[in-house]
Design an enzyme around this catalytic site. Structure first.
Site, PDB file in Angstrom:
ATOM      1  N   ASN A 206       1.303  -1.184  -0.343  1.00 17.55           N
ATOM      2  CA  ASN A 206       0.323   0.058  -0.055  1.00 17.55           C
ATOM      3  C   ASN A 206       1.334   1.561   0.036  1.00 17.55           C
ATOM      4  O   ASN A 206       0.396   2.220  -1.337  1.00 17.55           O
ATOM      5  CB  ASN A 206      -0.996  -0.341   0.737  1.00 17.55           C
ATOM      6  CG  ASN A 206      -2.163  -0.737   1.001  1.00 17.55           C
ATOM      7  OD1 ASN A 206      -1.802  -2.076   0.469  1.00 17.55           O
ATOM      8  ND2 ASN A 206      -2.696  -1.257   2.476  1.00 17.55           N
TER       9      ASN A 206
ATOM     10  N   THR B  40     -16.142  37.695 -31.811  1.00 11.12           N
ATOM     11  CA  THR B  40     -16.934  37.575 -30.313  1.00 11.12           C
ATOM     12  C   THR B  40     -17.704  36.830 -30.232  1.00 11.12           C
ATOM     13  O   THR B  40     -18.508  37.839 -32.002  1.00 11.12           O
ATOM     14  CB  THR B  40     -16.963  38.594 -29.234  1.00 11.12           C
ATOM     15  OG1 THR B  40     -17.887  39.714 -29.999  1.00 11.12           O
ATOM     16  CG2 THR B  40     -15.611  40.038 -29.103  1.00 11.12           C
ATOM     17  N   HIS B  41     -18.444  36.037 -30.314  1.00 11.37           N
ATOM     18  CA  HIS B  41     -19.216  35.452 -31.112  1.00 11.37           C
ATOM     19  C   HIS B  41     -19.638  35.029 -32.035  1.00 11.37           C
ATOM     20  O   HIS B  41     -20.411  34.787 -32.866  1.00 11.37           O
ATOM     21  CB  HIS B  41     -20.790  36.046 -31.117  1.00 11.37           C
ATOM     22  CG  HIS B  41     -21.046  37.145 -30.259  1.00 11.37           C
ATOM     23  ND1 HIS B  41     -21.704  36.893 -28.757  1.00 11.37           N
ATOM     24  CD2 HIS B  41     -20.302  38.283 -29.011  1.00 11.37           C
ATOM     25  CE1 HIS B  41     -21.450  37.586 -27.750  1.00 11.37           C
ATOM     26  NE2 HIS B  41     -21.417  38.576 -28.118  1.00 11.37           N
TER      27      HIS B  41
ATOM     28  N   SER C 204      -8.640  12.549 -47.912  1.00 12.94           N
ATOM     29  CA  SER C 204      -9.472  11.957 -48.491  1.00 12.94           C
ATOM     30  C   SER C 204      -9.276  11.159 -49.548  1.00 12.94           C
ATOM     31  O   SER C 204      -8.867  11.220 -50.804  1.00 12.94           O
ATOM     32  CB  SER C 204     -10.571  12.760 -48.528  1.00 12.94           C
ATOM     33  OG  SER C 204     -11.710  11.771 -49.145  1.00 12.94           O
TER      34      SER C 204
ATOM     35  N   LYS D 178      -9.407  17.274 -51.053  1.00  7.74           N
ATOM     36  CA  LYS D 178      -9.101  17.625 -49.966  1.00  7.74           C
ATOM     37  C   LYS D 178      -8.102  17.421 -49.291  1.00  7.74           C
ATOM     38  O   LYS D 178      -7.376  17.025 -49.634  1.00  7.74           O
ATOM     39  CB  LYS D 178     -10.257  16.347 -49.069  1.00  7.74           C
ATOM     40  CG  LYS D 178     -11.407  16.586 -49.566  1.00  7.74           C
ATOM     41  CD  LYS D 178     -12.157  17.887 -49.046  1.00  7.74           C
ATOM     42  CE  LYS D 178     -12.081  17.873 -47.544  1.00  7.74           C
ATOM     43  NZ  LYS D 178     -13.602  16.624 -46.731  1.00  7.74           N
TER      44      LYS D 178
ATOM     45  N   GLU E 142      -8.549  18.103 -35.143  1.00  5.45           N
ATOM     46  CA  GLU E 142      -9.524  17.120 -34.982  1.00  5.45           C
ATOM     47  C   GLU E 142      -9.112  15.710 -33.642  1.00  5.45           C
ATOM     48  O   GLU E 142     -10.325  15.975 -32.957  1.00  5.45           O
ATOM     49  CB  GLU E 142      -9.877  16.820 -36.140  1.00  5.45           C
ATOM     50  CG  GLU E 142     -10.835  18.038 -37.208  1.00  5.45           C
ATOM     51  CD  GLU E 142     -11.116  17.476 -38.445  1.00  5.45           C
ATOM     52  OE1 GLU E 142     -11.458  16.289 -38.697  1.00  5.45           O
ATOM     53  OE2 GLU E 142     -11.005  18.221 -39.757  1.00  5.45           O
TER      54      GLU E 142
HETATM   55  N1  ARG Z   1      -1.613  -3.350  -7.783  1.00  4.74           N
HETATM   56  C1  ARG Z   1      -2.330  -3.013  -6.278  1.00  4.74           C
HETATM   57  C2  ARG Z   1      -2.618  -1.262  -6.180  1.00  4.74           C
HETATM   58  O1  ARG Z   1      -2.452  -1.377  -7.929  1.00  4.74           O
HETATM   59  C3  ARG Z   1      -1.181  -2.834  -5.305  1.00  4.74           C
HETATM   60  C4  ARG Z   1      -1.384  -2.432  -3.838  1.00  4.74           C
HETATM   61  C5  ARG Z   1      -2.479  -3.608  -2.978  1.00  4.74           C
HETATM   62  N2  ARG Z   1      -2.737  -3.181  -1.960  1.00  4.74           N
HETATM   63  C6  ARG Z   1      -3.217  -4.737  -1.457  1.00  4.74           C
HETATM   64  N3  ARG Z   1      -3.480  -4.080  -0.750  1.00  4.74           N
HETATM   65  N4  ARG Z   1      -3.816  -5.530  -2.668  1.00  4.74           N
HETATM   66  O2  ARG Z   1      -2.932  -0.538  -6.243  1.00  4.74           O
END
Ligand code: ARG
Length: 464
Positions: free
Chosen positions: A110, A155-156, A277, A283, A290
């Site tokens: 994490n 403008t517009h 085109s 063209k 775009e």
């Molecule tokens: N692949 C996970 C993500 O991108 C990594 C973190 C995973 N953590 C967990 N508690 N499963 O979020």
């Protein structure tokens, strides 16, 4: 490849679960950041005596080898792995055995993923900043070449007052300077290290978070461990800044598309940056402009996706957050691609000054100057406005312009007119007299160009 979290599970993961759960197809692009983060973490673990110095050194050396091997193509990333973190750690452990297993001490995926994204986006921002600066410089160069190219300002989408092509496009330089400012602002807040937040509750190990942050080039460490792992504001801020870049590129594209049409013919795109085109031989289409206009929708979609992913999740990490990467990476890639194609398209386009000048001559865009001339003779602006309006109506009836309307007709509407009016409504003079800061006179536009160029160098707050 085996999961990192198998201990309590009795069954193998279903293939469907693995396919659905895996993020390696889109997070493998962070392999370098993942390895650099791990090197910093391992070094700190060794320095703090959390793992043996000798083991820390082995881990660092082997991570360096893995990095080189991935970069050179010798080691392929296993697309069956759950994510890039699992792959790198698995590879390290396969090579170092027990020692490899010590890397993840005092760390969670994490805080690891939060770190990797920050490192990755920091690098991407720097690349995008370079591309935005290159576009601003191309605009400044084009402006410098066209300070005398009189065109109608609108403008517009109705012809309004005389400006120059240089003045018109410098408006985009001003927008892009603000974009640069937003990017660096997003980078400043992003550049804080979350490592040490652990899964959500920090860790009992005596980490030196500051040392890791310093080694990885961060300006500090995150304040709170729950926020450290579950904050994705930096992705959203970047996606918002990228969305505004796309708004600006899209507006510019819309104008390029109009200006390329036979109805305007103010610019001609280089053959190398236009398409034809398959059926209509005559063209020449502004496809790049775009597509840039069209791709803006993707980036706004990415921003909306990120906001929606984050809005309802309880603290701290939830798997929903894995959805952050595809959105922000798509926004990053799209903006980079658009800028890469857009800048040389602008650089190589031909400005058709005569056509602009002809359009400027036909739209009564000097009517305000005509009214101002009467104000100079002592008339109140409202009366001057009304008299000029009558003159314009007269011109339309006769199929002439203010420049070609005879003086008798002027005098018939207001006896304050004399021959000097023709000088007062001369378009070149109308532009040259707009000396006000931010205006279209050559002096003012040159100042704008100088300021934008200085801004690219030092990024001060943009003002005149
Ligand atoms: N692949 C996970 C993500 O991108 C990594 C973190 C995973 N953590 C967990 N508690 N499963 O979020």
């Amino acid at each position: 490849m085996a999961q990192l979290w198998k201990g309590r599970f009795k069954k193998e993961l279903a293939k469907e679960t693995n396919d659905f759960n895996s993020s390696i197809s889109f997070d493998s692009r962070m392999f370098e950041e993942d390895i650099r983060g791990s090197i910093a973490h391992a070094g700190m673990l060794g320095a703090q005596g959390i793992i043996a110095k000798s083991e820390s050194e082995k881990i660092i050396a082997e991570l360096g080898v893995i990095l080189d091997e991935i970069k050179s193509g010798k080691l392929a990333i296993d697309m069956e792995a759950e994510d890039i973190h699992t792959f790198i750690e698995g590879e390290l452990t396969a090579r170092l055995g027990e020692t490899g297993k010590r890397l993840h001490t005092a760390r969670s995926r994490n805080d690891q993923v939060a770190l990797d994204i920050r490192l990755n986006l920091r690098k991407e921002i720097e690349e995008i900043e370079g591309k935005v600066k290159a576009l601003i410089e191309v605009i400044c160069k084009k402006a410098e070449e066209n300070t005398d190219a009189i065109m109608p300002g609108y403008t517009h989408l109705q012809r309004a007052q005389p400006i120059t092509f240089a003045h018109h496009i410098m408006a985009y330089a001003a927008m892009l300077c603000r974009d640069l400012d937003r990017l660096s602002d997003a980078k400043r807040r992003m550049n804080i290290c979350p490592l040490g937040s652990g899964a959500l509750a920090g860790t009992t190990y005596p980490l030196d978070r500051e040392a890791v942050a310093k080694e990885l080039g961060f300006d500090g460490i995150t304040l709170n461990s729950l926020d450290g792992v579950s904050d994705r504001d930096f992705c959203i801020e970047l996606a918002a800044a990228l969305s505004l870049i796309m708004v600006h590129l899209s507006r510019f594209s819309e104008e390029i598309i109009m200006w390329c049409s036979w109805e305007f013919k103010f610019v001609e795109l280089d053959d190398a940056f236009s398409t034809g085109s398959s059926i209509m031989p005559q063209k020449k289409n502004p496809d790049i402009a775009e597509l840039v206009r069209g791709k803006s929708g993707r980036v706004f979609g990415d921003l909306t996706a990120l906001l929606t992913v984050m809005k309802g999740i309880a603290l701290a990490y939830n798997k929903d957050m894995q959805e952050d990467k595809e959105a922000i990476f798509d926004a990053v890639d799209t903006v980079k691609m658009c800028l890469t194609a857009f800048t040389p398209m602008i650089d190589t386009m031909t400005v058709l000054k005569d056509n602009m000048r002809n359009a400027a001559a036909k739209g009564f865009i000097n009517a305000t100057d005509c009214a101002d001339y009467l104000v100079g003779k002592g008339l109140a602006f409202r009366d001057a406005y009304k008299a000029t309006g009558e003159l314009v109506a007269l011109c339309i009836d006769r199929g002439v312009t203010l420049e070609t309307l005879p003086i008798d007709a002027y005098k018939g509407v207001c006896d304050l007119f004399d021959d000097e009016v023709y000088t007062a409504i001369n378009l070149e003079k109308c532009v040259a007299d707009r000396l006000v800061a931010g205006g279209p006179s050559t002096e003012s536009v040159m100042k704008q160009i100088d300021t934008a160029r200085a801004f690219i160098k030092i990024q001060i707050i943009l003002k005149h």
